[in-house]
Design an enzyme around this catalytic site. Structure first.
Site, PDB file in Angstrom:
ATOM      1  N   HIS A  34       1.847   8.659  -5.413  1.00 34.12           N
ATOM      2  CA  HIS A  34       0.770   9.839  -5.644  1.00 34.12           C
ATOM      3  C   HIS A  34       0.457  10.201  -4.237  1.00 34.12           C
ATOM      4  O   HIS A  34      -0.454  10.401  -3.305  1.00 34.12           O
ATOM      5  CB  HIS A  34      -0.649   9.721  -6.691  1.00 34.12           C
ATOM      6  CG  HIS A  34      -1.154  10.806  -7.231  1.00 34.12           C
ATOM      7  ND1 HIS A  34      -0.917  10.844  -8.260  1.00 34.12           N
ATOM      8  CD2 HIS A  34      -1.675  12.105  -6.984  1.00 34.12           C
ATOM      9  CE1 HIS A  34      -1.723  11.662  -8.692  1.00 34.12           C
ATOM     10  NE2 HIS A  34      -2.354  12.542  -7.073  1.00 34.12           N
ATOM     11  N   HIS A  36       1.163  15.047  -2.766  1.00 25.80           N
ATOM     12  CA  HIS A  36       2.145  16.201  -3.080  1.00 25.80           C
ATOM     13  C   HIS A  36       2.430  17.646  -1.891  1.00 25.80           C
ATOM     14  O   HIS A  36       2.199  16.498  -0.857  1.00 25.80           O
ATOM     15  CB  HIS A  36       0.446  16.914  -4.159  1.00 25.80           C
ATOM     16  CG  HIS A  36      -0.275  16.151  -4.938  1.00 25.80           C
ATOM     17  ND1 HIS A  36       0.699  17.333  -6.630  1.00 25.80           N
ATOM     18  CD2 HIS A  36      -1.263  15.389  -5.768  1.00 25.80           C
ATOM     19  CE1 HIS A  36       0.145  16.214  -7.402  1.00 25.80           C
ATOM     20  NE2 HIS A  36      -0.855  16.059  -6.829  1.00 25.80           N
ATOM     21  N   HIS A 218      -1.045  14.341 -13.985  1.00 25.98           N
ATOM     22  CA  HIS A 218      -1.745  13.930 -13.898  1.00 25.98           C
ATOM     23  C   HIS A 218      -3.011  13.716 -15.384  1.00 25.98           C
ATOM     24  O   HIS A 218      -2.762  15.279 -16.372  1.00 25.98           O
ATOM     25  CB  HIS A 218      -2.561  15.138 -13.325  1.00 25.98           C
ATOM     26  CG  HIS A 218      -1.967  14.948 -12.680  1.00 25.98           C
ATOM     27  ND1 HIS A 218      -0.599  14.761 -11.721  1.00 25.98           N
ATOM     28  CD2 HIS A 218      -2.223  15.343 -11.208  1.00 25.98           C
ATOM     29  CE1 HIS A 218      -0.791  14.750 -10.567  1.00 25.98           C
ATOM     30  NE2 HIS A 218      -1.765  14.894  -9.464  1.00 25.98           N
ATOM     31  N   GLU A 221      -8.932  13.037 -14.942  1.00 27.39           N
ATOM     32  CA  GLU A 221      -9.983  12.960 -13.656  1.00 27.39           C
ATOM     33  C   GLU A 221     -10.465  14.415 -13.486  1.00 27.39           C
ATOM     34  O   GLU A 221     -11.611  13.407 -13.795  1.00 27.39           O
ATOM     35  CB  GLU A 221      -8.437  13.922 -12.638  1.00 27.39           C
ATOM     36  CG  GLU A 221      -9.151  14.030 -11.325  1.00 27.39           C
ATOM     37  CD  GLU A 221      -8.309  15.149 -10.295  1.00 27.39           C
ATOM     38  OE1 GLU A 221      -8.382  14.777  -9.082  1.00 27.39           O
ATOM     39  OE2 GLU A 221      -7.335  15.409 -10.551  1.00 27.39           O
ATOM     40  N   ASP A 299      -2.839  10.983  -3.167  1.00 23.65           N
ATOM     41  CA  ASP A 299      -3.238  12.395  -3.024  1.00 23.65           C
ATOM     42  C   ASP A 299      -2.882  14.017  -2.384  1.00 23.65           C
ATOM     43  O   ASP A 299      -1.815  14.649  -2.310  1.00 23.65           O
ATOM     44  CB  ASP A 299      -4.480  12.152  -4.047  1.00 23.65           C
ATOM     45  CG  ASP A 299      -4.366  13.792  -5.206  1.00 23.65           C
ATOM     46  OD1 ASP A 299      -3.876  14.321  -5.001  1.00 23.65           O
ATOM     47  OD2 ASP A 299      -5.680  13.917  -5.076  1.00 23.65           O
ATOM     48  N   ASP A 300      -3.944  14.215  -1.817  1.00 26.37           N
ATOM     49  CA  ASP A 300      -3.876  15.516  -0.844  1.00 26.37           C
ATOM     50  C   ASP A 300      -3.854  15.127   0.406  1.00 26.37           C
ATOM     51  O   ASP A 300      -5.197  15.513   0.537  1.00 26.37           O
ATOM     52  CB  ASP A 300      -3.880  16.492  -1.436  1.00 26.37           C
ATOM     53  CG  ASP A 300      -3.648  17.090  -2.763  1.00 26.37           C
ATOM     54  OD1 ASP A 300      -1.848  17.454  -2.573  1.00 26.37           O
ATOM     55  OD2 ASP A 300      -3.892  17.167  -3.584  1.00 26.37           O
TER      56      ASP A 300
END
Length: 357
Positions: A34, A36, A218, A221, A299-300
């Site tokens: 996961h 991006h 996704h 969340e 994630d980021d």
């Protein structure tokens, strides 16, 4: 990499004694499922490229980095998306994309990640790089170069934007299928789940699944269990990005566990976006106790300020996971991946060696 040791915290049965040294989670072999594309950029690279390209960065991406985010309301998500779009705007040449992937692979190697599945929506770059197909080919070529340079295997998950029309998603699904077996391993669905139901994208995911790609949307969340259930039932998810809100529905948890669907849990991201007040409130232990496979993700990192090993450290310190449990999380990340058999075997053997000390 020089080994470091981490002080232990006595928690659950089987953990080491107070004061004993515990092995470095950055040395634990794992897969990262996961992450991006733009969000994987180094902060230093963002600042440098912004200066070179004449892009003004807000204070949240410079002096006040990492930014304070809270996206549980639409205004907060808009701010998050605006910062993300500004960061993406510094990537203006093919060499910029190649640099991003090379540096990301270097960072993955330093974090113990031997296999990376990076998610990208080529629509965000198509206008600058000659269209959807040239963009995908550029990213795949850059991924091959980065993998050869670092030894980290890289697969691409092409993701549709749930705030755009479902027909756009079908276009991307057909494009992704065209590169199945040539670097593209999955099809995803990202962005604000409050602005596009998974149900609307069933056609695109049907195309992707028939083409042999993993289904990796996704869900769960910013919305609750119903969002996760749509991903599971309607999109035929093999994995679900986040999915942590599934803990609110025991029957849904049981279904996820029975089907062996991996949840990509991102503790720092969940805190950063206000999904959970603290890392201790991210329901990693509850998901594990329910038998749900978990793959920790960053994630980021560009916006949340931490990479993959930090997620394992948070689970260790905030949830009391033993080294054996951390090793099991790493195995689940590999088992939930599209990594080739030889890569899986190598990483799984490395996990056993890490645990043996």
């Amino acid at each position: 990499m020089e080994a470091r040791t981490v002080p232990a915290r006595p928690t659950h049965e089987g953990s080491v004694a107070r004061g004993a040294a515990r092995p470095d989670t950055a040395l634990l072999p794992k897969a990262h499922l996961h992450l991006h594309f733009t969000g994987s950029m180094r902060h230093s690279t963002l600042v440098e490229l912004a200066r070179l390209r004449g892009v003004h960065l807000p204070d949240a991406l410079v002096e006040d980095w990492p930014p304070r985010l809270h996206a549980t309301d639409e205004r907060g998500w808009f701010r998050f998306q605006r910062l993300y779009d500004i960061a993406r705007s510094v990537l203006q040449t093919p060499d910029d994309l190649r640099r991003l992937l090379r540096e990301t692979a270097e960072d993955e190697a330093a974090e113990g990640s031997g296999w990376l599945e990076i998610q990208v929506d080529p629509s965000g770059y198509a206008a600058r790089f000659g269209g959807l197909t040239p963009t995908v080919e550029l990213v795949l070529d850059a991924a091959r170069e980065a993998s050869a340079a670092t030894g980290v295997g890289i697969g691409l998950v092409i993701a549709a934007n749930r705030t755009r029309h479902p027909l756009d998603a079908k276009t991307l699904a057909r494009l992704a299928v065209g590169y199945a077996g040539r670097g593209v391993v999955g099809f995803g669905l990202s962005n604000d789940e409050r602005r596009g139901r998974a149900y609307d994208f069933e056609g695109a995911f049907r195309i992707a699944r028939r083409g042999g790609l993993l289904s990796d949307p996704h869900g769960g969340e910013l919305l609750g269990p119903a969002s996760v259930r749509e991903c599971l039932e309607t999109l035929g998810a093999d994995r679900i990005g986040h999915g942590v809100r599934a803990v609110e529905d025991p029957r849904l948890l049981e279904a996820i566990a029975n089907r062996g669907v991996t949840l990509e849990v991102c503790p720092a991201s969940n805190v950063g976006l206000g999904v959970a007040p603290t890392a201790a409130d991210v329901p990693v232990r509850a998901l594990r106790d329910a038998g749900v496979p978990i793959a920790l993700g960053a994630d980021d990192p560009l916006l949340f300020g931490s990479r993959l090993a930090r997620q394992y450290d948070l689970v260790r310190t905030e949830h009391g996971f033993t080294d054996a449990e951390l090793a099991d999380l790493a195995r689940q990340s590999i088992n939930g991946s599209a990594a080739p058999g030889d890569v899986r075997a190598r990483l799984l053997a490395g996990i056993d060696a890490w645990l043996a000390g």
